[in-house]
Design a protein around this motif. Structure first.
Motif, PDB file in Angstrom:
ATOM      1  N   ASN A  96       0.919  16.410  -2.688  1.00 46.53           N
ATOM      2  CA  ASN A  96      -0.537  16.362  -2.577  1.00 46.53           C
ATOM      3  C   ASN A  96      -1.105  17.659  -2.018  1.00 46.53           C
ATOM      4  N   ASN A 106       1.360   7.011  -6.650  1.00 45.42           N
ATOM      5  CA  ASN A 106       0.316   8.013  -6.879  1.00 45.42           C
ATOM      6  C   ASN A 106       0.865   9.422  -6.716  1.00 45.42           C
ATOM      7  N   LYS A 160       0.823  -1.206   0.000  1.00 46.62           N
ATOM      8  CA  LYS A 160       0.000   0.000   0.000  1.00 46.62           C
ATOM      9  C   LYS A 160       0.859   1.258   0.000  1.00 46.62           C
ATOM     10  N   PHE A 204       8.102   9.866   1.483  1.00 51.31           N
ATOM     11  CA  PHE A 204       6.697  10.025   1.841  1.00 51.31           C
ATOM     12  C   PHE A 204       6.386  11.480   2.230  1.00 51.31           C
ATOM     13  N   THR A 237       2.123   2.009  -3.428  1.00 51.07           N
ATOM     14  CA  THR A 237       1.073   2.615  -4.249  1.00 51.07           C
ATOM     15  C   THR A 237       0.955   4.106  -3.936  1.00 51.07           C
ATOM     16  N   ARG A 238       1.052   4.435  -2.682  1.00 49.24           N
ATOM     17  CA  ARG A 238       0.964   5.837  -2.281  1.00 49.24           C
ATOM     18  C   ARG A 238       2.097   6.652  -2.915  1.00 49.24           C
ATOM     19  N   LYS A 260       3.583  13.924   0.500  1.00 46.87           N
ATOM     20  CA  LYS A 260       2.598  14.721   1.238  1.00 46.87           C
ATOM     21  C   LYS A 260       2.630  16.171   0.755  1.00 46.87           C
TER      22      LYS A 260
END
Length: 491
Positions: A396, A346, A339, A389, A342-343, A393
């Motif tokens: 996004n 994306n 998961k 990560f 995938t993040r 963030k």
RNA sequence: GGUUGCGUGGCCGAGUGGCUAGGCACAGGUCUGCAAAACCUGCUACGGCGGUUCGAUUCCGUCCGCAACCUCCA
């Protein structure tokens, strides 16, 4: 900019990495003994050193990476008695020892390739270096640290420890070792139980044997690494790697051989060890059934996992743990990695939908520095992953709040992901899931057809039909993602 | 018994003498015909007991627990 520091098992400290002959770096890593399928624990070591190899190259070093294949000499137990593992397996399967070697060498290559590891510069085999090994044994005898006994040659640990420090890698003291050595049968040929065989006399029926000045026999397990590292990297080289479980006795013996033969007591500058992989908190072990093969993970054929996980997910899961920590492989850990990956994917894809402008919301230099300092700190991939990560963030957030990003920064960001995630950590993102396999073009078209029909139904507010199509596709493992811009699907 | 190392929130896993990663899970929200997906927000932990310190999860001692090695193992 930060400097690379590596944790040296010898000093038990992180040291600034300074190669002996920059920009050249010599690295030797203990490879597998090819007598059975590689298990996933083996792979962790290979992947760990693959990242180190990649990062050193990224830093501009010209690395000669030597990783051996042990195809003879690895005995069943440490009494320096018992059968050679490969000879035993050959007898069991009723095939030639070299067939055993070839079969499992192929299997090993297949798996590490799936895990996207780079090939070493040289992959030497023990049987391919018999002449050198015999010469090396002679060298140790000449220097006075080995003796011949009943056709075998043993390393004289007691004599060696008078001048050198036997046990400095693993922190053992020779007195303790003597006191703690169990009584084993077949020690009669040795002067001291700590002595280890460097050339072993072969029984007549033994399938793998070579002529030597001491009669027919075969080399001891520790010998090949000394011989081949010396041959290809010199009497002193930069990095020696391997799994923690090899610290004692393997690396201890290897270092002793190096020192005895060359007289250089620091043949290896940095000893690096990667930690074990556990399953439900226990070391993987074939004897207890606590293990599975890499292929069983990729194919989802082990009961210990709920489903299949791709090699990239496995690799990424490994990246989320530091190479010197034990890593517990579990269904939850792999699921979390899947998961998470995938993040990341994306987030990276989302960069393109950010607003372009003159000013930039991103501090590219700061991001790059955070990535590099993570890797410089003893290859701290979990921190690097955390930093990735963090950037996701930010991306996004930038899109949500319509922050601007300059064209240069956008490219720089993509490039940083490519360098650190793909080139250094070796994690490939399949960013184009809908066209990754051209063999399924018809299938893809059919799926698209179903999606189109459903959209038509949706437009007619025929929810019954559209939901039916969606449910059927879901059952086939195809996920639909409705958004303002239309419907995307993924397998 | 000896050696090496470890004990971090529901799980996995970094790190640090004070500013206290990250992922997963979970909860709430945005979006949506409904969902899913995606995204946002929230969630403050460092085995027990002592000690050093203005202050310790981080250093020291000790106890408990765990692992690897000392037998083939990456």
């Amino acid at each position: 900019m930060s400097e690379l520091k590596v944790y040296n098992t010898l000093s038990r400290e992180k040291e600034i990495f300074k190669p002996l002959n920059a920009p050249h770096v010599g690295m030797y890593v203990c490879g597998p003994t090819v007598y059975s399928d590689v298990h996933i624990g083996n792979c962790r070591t290979i992947v760990s050193f693959d990242v180190i190899f990649r990062y050193l190259q990224y830093l501009g070093y010209s690395v000669r990476y030597v990783r051996n294949i042990t195809d003879v000499g690895h005995l069943e137990n440490d009494a320096d008695e018992g059968e050679d593992k490969i000879a035993k397996k050959a007898k069991l399967d009723n095939i030639e020892p070299m067939e055993v070697v070839q079969k499992y060498t192929n299997g090993f290559h297949e798996v590490v390739e799936l895990l996207n590891t780079l090939k070493p510069s040289i992959e030497p085999t023990a049987t391919g270096h018999m002449v050198e090994q015999i010469e090396y044994v002679q060298g140790i005898i000449n220097s006075g640290y080995a003796y011949v006994s009943n056709g075998s040659v043993y390393f004289d640990v007691e004599k060696y420890s008078e001048k050198y420090n036997y046990g400095e890698i693993s922190g053992r003291k020779i007195e303790d070792l003597k006191n703690n050595t169990r009584d084993l049968k077949g020690q009669g040929e040795k002067k001291c139980p700590l002595d280890f065989v460097i050339w072993k006399k072969a029984e007549p029926k033994h399938t793998m044997q070579w002529n030597s000045p001491w009669g027919k026999g075969f080399p001891g397990w520790h010998l090949e690494c000394s011989v081949m590292s010396t041959k290809y990297l010199g009497e002193e080289f930069d990095i020696h790697g391997g799994g923690m479980d090899l610290k004692f006795p393997h690396h201890e013996c290897e270092l002793a051989q190096n020192t005895a033969c060359s007289g250089h007591s620091h043949s290896v500058k940095y000893w690096l060890h990667s930690n074990m992989l556990t399953l439900n908190g226990e070391k993987m072990s074939k004897s207890t059934g606590q293990f599975f093969l890499p292929k069983q993970i990729f194919e989802g054929t082990t009961e210990l996992l709920e489903k299949a996980y791709s090699p990239m997910v496995v690799r990424f899961a490994m990246m989320q743990c530091h190479y010197r920590s034990t890593m517990d492989l579990s269904n939850d850990a792999l699921l979390a990695a899947e998961k998470g990956l995938t993040r990341l994917k994306n987030g990276l894809e989302a960069i393109d939908s950010s607003k372009e402008g003159e000013e930039s919301f991103f501090d590219i230099n700061g991001i790059e520095a955070s990535f590099k300092s993570a890797m410089d700190d003893d290859f701290n991939t979990p921190v690097l992953v955390a930093n990735l990560f963090d950037v996701v963030k930010q991306i996004n957030l930038a899109i949500k709040e319509e922050k601007l990003i300059s064209k240069n920064d956008r490219e720089a960001l993509k490039s940083l992901f490519d360098v650190y995630l793909t080139q250094i950590m070796g994690v490939e993102l399949n960013t184009n899931a809908q066209s990754d396999s051209d063999s399924n073009l018809v299938e893809d078209d059919l799926i698209q057809l179903a999606v189109d029909v459903r959209n038509q139904a949706k437009n007619n507010k025929d929810w019954e039909t559209s939901d039916l199509i969606r449910d059927k596709l879901t059952k086939l493992g195809i996920q639909l993602k409705d958004s303002k811009d239309g419907t995307q699907w993924s397998k």
